[in-house]
Design a protein around this motif. Structure first.
Motif, short mmCIF file in Angstrom:
data_model
loop_
_atom_site.label_atom_id
_atom_site.label_comp_id
_atom_site.label_asym_id
_atom_site.label_seq_id
_atom_site.Cartn_x
_atom_site.Cartn_y
_atom_site.Cartn_z
N SER A 121 0.84 -1.44 -0.14
CA SER A 121 -0.06 -0.08 -0.05
C SER A 121 0.89 1.28 0.00
CB SER A 121 -1.12 -0.04 1.19
OG SER A 121 -0.18 -0.07 2.38
N ALA A 122 2.22 1.17 -0.12
CA ALA A 122 3.14 2.07 -0.28
C ALA A 122 3.67 2.15 -1.72
CB ALA A 122 4.19 2.12 0.81
N SER A 123 4.25 2.99 -2.04
CA SER A 123 4.91 2.87 -3.50
C SER A 123 6.26 2.66 -3.52
CB SER A 123 4.81 4.42 -4.36
OG SER A 123 3.24 4.72 -4.27
N GLU A 128 -6.89 2.10 4.15
CA GLU A 128 -6.24 1.72 2.93
C GLU A 128 -7.11 2.44 1.67
OE1 GLU A 128 -3.92 -2.33 2.60
OE2 GLU A 128 -6.02 -2.89 2.91
N GLY A 175 -0.48 3.29 -3.21
CA GLY A 175 0.61 2.74 -3.33
C GLY A 175 0.63 1.77 -4.71
#
Length: 202
Positions: free
Chosen positions: A19-21, A81, A53
Motif C-alpha cells: 500500500s506504499a509506492s 487503505e 501505493g
C-alpha cells in the motif's frame, strides 16, 4: 482433497503488493508492466482493494486498459487503505482472514510484487498451502529491480540447510520479466510429492 491437485487455467491472478509506492519508481513501473501483460492475456486481477501505493497502481493500469479488477478488503481497512472506488468488483469482508481466503478462492495463481510485511505473509501462506497440497496453483515473485534477491537467496539457503525440500523451494517461480513470469505460470504443473515427510510439514 486430492494429494496431487491438477493445474488450473490462469484466468484470474491474485497480486499481493504494498500500500506504499516504495523508494524507486521502478516498482510502480513493474506493477504497470504486470498489468499490461495480464490484460494482453485476458487475466483478471484479484488484489487487496486499495487505491494507494503499488496496489492502486496495478489496479489503475488494469482498468485503464479495459481489464477486470476485483478488490477484496476487510471492513476495518476500508478507511485506512482507501478502498478503490472504480473497481469491477469490490468485496468487503468481516476480517483479514476472510479476505485472504476469498482472494485465494477467486484466483488461479498468486504473485507478489514489491511490498512489505503483509505482502510477505500473504505469499508465504499460499505457498505453504501449495506445499501441503491444499491447492495446485502457481506461486511466484515478480523480482522488480532485484527487490527479492536476498529473499530468494535465503530460500535457497533454507533448502541447502534441509529445512525446505528442493521440490518445495522450486514451487516459488521467480522472474524479473512479467511476461516470462506469466508464461511460466501458464506452464506450471504442481509436483506430485507426499505432503508429509518426516517433519517437513511446515
Amino acid at each position: 482433497m486430492n494429494d496431487h491437485p491438477a493445474s488450473t487455467p490462469l484466468r484470474s491472478l491474485c497480486v499481493y503488493c504494498g500500500s506504499a509506492s516504495g523508494r524507486q519508481p521502478v516498482y510502480a513501473d513493474a506493477a504497470r508492466a504486470l498489468a499490461q501483460a495480464m490484460v494482453a492475456r485476458g487475466i483478471r486481477l484479484v488484489y487487496g482493494g486499495a487505491s494507494v501505493g503499488i496496489m492502486g497502481t496495478v489496479a489503475d493500469e488494469i482498468l485503464r486498459l479495459g481489464g477486470e479488477a476485483v478488490g477484496v478488503i476487510p471492513q476495518a481497512l476500508m478507511r485506512k487503505e482507501l478502498a478503490h472506488a472504480g473497481l469491477t468488483e469490490l468485496h468487503v469482508t468481516p476480517s483479514m482472514h476472510a479476505r485472504k481466503m476469498l482472494m485465494a478462492e477467486l484466483a488461479d495463481g498468486f504473485v507478489a510484487l514489491p511490498g512489505g510485511i503483509g505482502t510477505f505473509e500473504e505469499i508465504f501462506e499460499v505457498w505453504t498451502w501449495a506445499q501441503l497440497g491444499f491447492h495446485g496453483k502457481p506461486c511466484g515473485l515478480l523480482n522488480a529491480a532485484g527487490y527479492y534477491d536476498r529473499l530468494v537467496g535465503f530460500l535457497d539457503h533454507a533448502a541447502a540447510e534441509e529445512f525446505v525440500r528442493p521440490v518445495h523451494r522450486e514451487m516459488v517461480i521467480v522472474d524479473s520479466d512479467p511476461v516470462a513470469l506469466l508464461q511460466r505460470f501458464a506452464a506450471y504443473r504442481p509436483p506430485a510429492v507426499p505432503k508429509w515427510v518426516g517433519g517437513d510439514e511446515t
